[in-house]
Design a protein around this motif. Structure first.
Motif, PDB file in Angstrom:
ATOM      1  N   THR A 152      26.722   0.384 -20.292  1.00  0.00           N
ATOM      2  CA  THR A 152      27.757  -0.095 -19.366  1.00  0.00           C
ATOM      3  C   THR A 152      27.430  -1.455 -18.766  1.00  0.00           C
ATOM      4  O   THR A 152      28.247  -2.036 -18.065  1.00  0.00           O
ATOM      5  CB  THR A 152      27.949   0.910 -18.217  1.00  0.00           C
ATOM      6  N   SER A 153      26.215  -1.970 -19.008  1.00  0.00           N
ATOM      7  CA  SER A 153      25.829  -3.243 -18.418  1.00  0.00           C
ATOM      8  C   SER A 153      25.716  -4.316 -19.486  1.00  0.00           C
ATOM      9  O   SER A 153      25.435  -4.038 -20.633  1.00  0.00           O
ATOM     10  CB  SER A 153      24.476  -3.098 -17.697  1.00  0.00           C
ATOM     11  N   CYS A 154      25.928  -5.549 -19.071  1.00  0.00           N
ATOM     12  CA  CYS A 154      25.791  -6.674 -20.003  1.00  0.00           C
ATOM     13  C   CYS A 154      24.423  -7.307 -19.774  1.00  0.00           C
ATOM     14  O   CYS A 154      24.303  -8.401 -19.219  1.00  0.00           O
ATOM     15  CB  CYS A 154      26.906  -7.701 -19.761  1.00  0.00           C
ATOM     16  N   TRP A 155      23.390  -6.602 -20.162  1.00  0.00           N
ATOM     17  CA  TRP A 155      22.044  -7.120 -19.967  1.00  0.00           C
ATOM     18  C   TRP A 155      21.796  -8.241 -20.971  1.00  0.00           C
ATOM     19  O   TRP A 155      22.001  -8.077 -22.157  1.00  0.00           O
ATOM     20  CB  TRP A 155      20.991  -6.018 -20.178  1.00  0.00           C
ATOM     21  N   LYS A 156      21.345  -9.371 -20.446  1.00  0.00           N
ATOM     22  CA  LYS A 156      21.050 -10.493 -21.325  1.00  0.00           C
ATOM     23  C   LYS A 156      19.647 -10.391 -21.913  1.00  0.00           C
ATOM     24  O   LYS A 156      19.364 -10.931 -22.965  1.00  0.00           O
ATOM     25  CB  LYS A 156      21.192 -11.813 -20.551  1.00  0.00           C
ATOM     26  N   ASP A 157      18.789  -9.712 -21.164  1.00  0.00           N
ATOM     27  CA  ASP A 157      17.392  -9.669 -21.582  1.00  0.00           C
ATOM     28  C   ASP A 157      17.047  -8.324 -22.183  1.00  0.00           C
ATOM     29  O   ASP A 157      16.711  -7.394 -21.480  1.00  0.00           O
ATOM     30  CB  ASP A 157      16.486  -9.958 -20.386  1.00  0.00           C
ATOM     31  N   LYS A 158      17.156  -8.197 -23.497  1.00  0.00           N
ATOM     32  CA  LYS A 158      16.745  -6.967 -24.186  1.00  0.00           C
ATOM     33  C   LYS A 158      15.330  -7.197 -24.738  1.00  0.00           C
ATOM     34  O   LYS A 158      15.106  -7.158 -25.927  1.00  0.00           O
ATOM     35  CB  LYS A 158      17.726  -6.660 -25.317  1.00  0.00           C
ATOM     36  N   SER A 159      14.385  -7.460 -23.844  1.00  0.00           N
ATOM     37  CA  SER A 159      13.018  -7.798 -24.230  1.00  0.00           C
ATOM     38  C   SER A 159      12.233  -6.553 -24.582  1.00  0.00           C
ATOM     39  O   SER A 159      12.709  -5.438 -24.403  1.00  0.00           O
ATOM     40  CB  SER A 159      12.337  -8.533 -23.072  1.00  0.00           C
ATOM     41  N   PRO A 160      10.973  -6.741 -25.066  1.00  0.00           N
ATOM     42  CA  PRO A 160      10.124  -5.578 -25.371  1.00  0.00           C
ATOM     43  C   PRO A 160       9.856  -4.701 -24.153  1.00  0.00           C
ATOM     44  O   PRO A 160       9.346  -3.597 -24.289  1.00  0.00           O
ATOM     45  CB  PRO A 160       8.831  -6.236 -25.884  1.00  0.00           C
ATOM     46  N   GLU A 161      10.177  -5.208 -22.936  1.00  0.00           N
ATOM     47  CA  GLU A 161       9.976  -4.408 -21.727  1.00  0.00           C
ATOM     48  C   GLU A 161      11.081  -3.370 -21.550  1.00  0.00           C
ATOM     49  O   GLU A 161      11.007  -2.544 -20.647  1.00  0.00           O
ATOM     50  CB  GLU A 161       9.930  -5.335 -20.505  1.00  0.00           C
ATOM     51  N   TYR A 162      12.096  -3.439 -22.378  1.00  0.00           N
ATOM     52  CA  TYR A 162      13.182  -2.477 -22.305  1.00  0.00           C
ATOM     53  C   TYR A 162      12.616  -1.066 -22.478  1.00  0.00           C
ATOM     54  O   TYR A 162      11.836  -0.787 -23.378  1.00  0.00           O
ATOM     55  CB  TYR A 162      14.191  -2.802 -23.400  1.00  0.00           C
ATOM     56  N   LEU A 163      13.021  -0.165 -21.585  1.00  0.00           N
ATOM     57  CA  LEU A 163      12.386   1.147 -21.472  1.00  0.00           C
ATOM     58  C   LEU A 163      12.352   1.941 -22.772  1.00  0.00           C
ATOM     59  O   LEU A 163      11.320   2.489 -23.149  1.00  0.00           O
ATOM     60  CB  LEU A 163      13.098   1.962 -20.388  1.00  0.00           C
ATOM     61  N   ILE A 164      13.481   2.005 -23.464  1.00  0.00           N
ATOM     62  CA  ILE A 164      13.520   2.819 -24.678  1.00  0.00           C
ATOM     63  C   ILE A 164      12.595   2.247 -25.751  1.00  0.00           C
ATOM     64  O   ILE A 164      11.947   2.993 -26.492  1.00  0.00           O
ATOM     65  CB  ILE A 164      14.964   2.916 -25.216  1.00  0.00           C
ATOM     66  N   ARG A 165      12.533   0.926 -25.827  1.00  0.00           N
ATOM     67  CA  ARG A 165      11.626   0.317 -26.792  1.00  0.00           C
ATOM     68  C   ARG A 165      10.172   0.614 -26.438  1.00  0.00           C
ATOM     69  O   ARG A 165       9.338   0.841 -27.314  1.00  0.00           O
ATOM     70  CB  ARG A 165      11.849  -1.197 -26.848  1.00  0.00           C
ATOM     71  N   LEU A 166       9.871   0.592 -25.146  1.00  0.00           N
ATOM     72  CA  LEU A 166       8.517   0.919 -24.708  1.00  0.00           C
ATOM     73  C   LEU A 166       8.175   2.364 -25.053  1.00  0.00           C
ATOM     74  O   LEU A 166       7.041   2.678 -25.421  1.00  0.00           O
ATOM     75  CB  LEU A 166       8.379   0.697 -23.202  1.00  0.00           C
ATOM     76  N   LYS A 167       9.150   3.235 -24.928  1.00  0.00           N
ATOM     77  CA  LYS A 167       8.937   4.631 -25.282  1.00  0.00           C
ATOM     78  C   LYS A 167       8.606   4.754 -26.769  1.00  0.00           C
ATOM     79  O   LYS A 167       7.692   5.496 -27.162  1.00  0.00           O
ATOM     80  CB  LYS A 167      10.183   5.446 -24.954  1.00  0.00           C
TER      81      LYS A 167
END
Length: 225
Positions: free
Chosen positions: A33-48
């Motif tokens: 639902t959000s327009c996040w510009k920063d889909k970096s490696p810190e993104y929670l699901i990626r960290l998981k």
């Protein structure tokens, strides 16, 4: 996550597991639902996912170390038999020394995977806490912060015990090398009684160490399953 030690906290309660699952669901909803510009490696699901991959890497290194140690215990027994029969002594000594040096390298590799596991777990918890603190609902935030705190405390205890298990593996390697040295003296004296006790001690410690490492793997998997 993640042997003689076995002094871990009780398994995660259903309430805590439910809270963590709720957090992951909330994060996914926010990402849609959000327009996040920063889909970096810190993104929670990626960290998981990174944490999950690291758990698998740690498990692989543990299995390799276990197989290597058991194989080298067999070569240690073969050396003792060769000495008792006074045949192929030099060849057996060279082989056993070389084998146990490889065990030392396996322990170092396992320790590196443990350090990476600890780092990725810390990153995952930090991201979970950051995401939770961004929630507007005070009640949900308080519940999730408490759940994450309990899980993190338990997991940190598991990590500490895992580090001790790896240290035990290092000590086992050192003791095995000492046995090889002692065998040289025993061969000269033609007396192997004390060596038998030392070898039994080493053999008896392997399963316990591996079980401690297995606990680390089990507890780690609970965090992402």
């Amino acid at each position: 996550m993640l042997l003689g030690i076995c002094i871990f906290a009780k398994p995660l309660t259903k309430d805590i597991i439910s809270c963590l699952r709720t957090l992951f669901v909330a994060v996914i909803a926010l990402s849609l639902t959000s327009c996040w510009k920063d889909k970096s490696p810190e993104y929670l699901i990626r960290l998981k996912d990174k944490f999950k991959s690291q758990v698998n890497a740690f498990e692989d290194k543990k299995e390799i170390a276990n197989k290597k140690i058991n194989k080298d215990l067999e070569s240690l027994n073969a050396l003792k038999s060769a000495l008792e029969d006074t045949k192929n002594e030099d060849k057996e000594f060279a082989k056993v020394y070389g084998d146990w040096e490889k065990v030392d390298r396996r322990e170092q590799n396992l320790n590196k995977e443990y350090d990476d596991l600890k780092e990725k777990a810390s990153n995952l918890f930090a991201a979970m806490e950051k995401q939770t603190n961004s929630l507007n609902d005070i009640t949900s935030k308080k519940t999730l912060v408490g759940a994450i705190g309990k899980v993190r405390t338990k997991y940190n205890g598991t990590l500490a015990n895992t580090s001790k298990a790896i240290d035990k593996l290092k000590l086992l390697h050192g003791d095995a090398v000492e046995v090889v040295k002692a065998l040289e003296v025993a061969a000269a004296l033609n007396s192997f009684d004390n060596i038998n006790d030392q070898m039994k001690s080493i053999e008896g410690r392997v399963d316990g160490i591996m079980q401690e490492l297995n606990i680390a793997i089990v507890e780690s998997k609970k965090l992402y399953e």
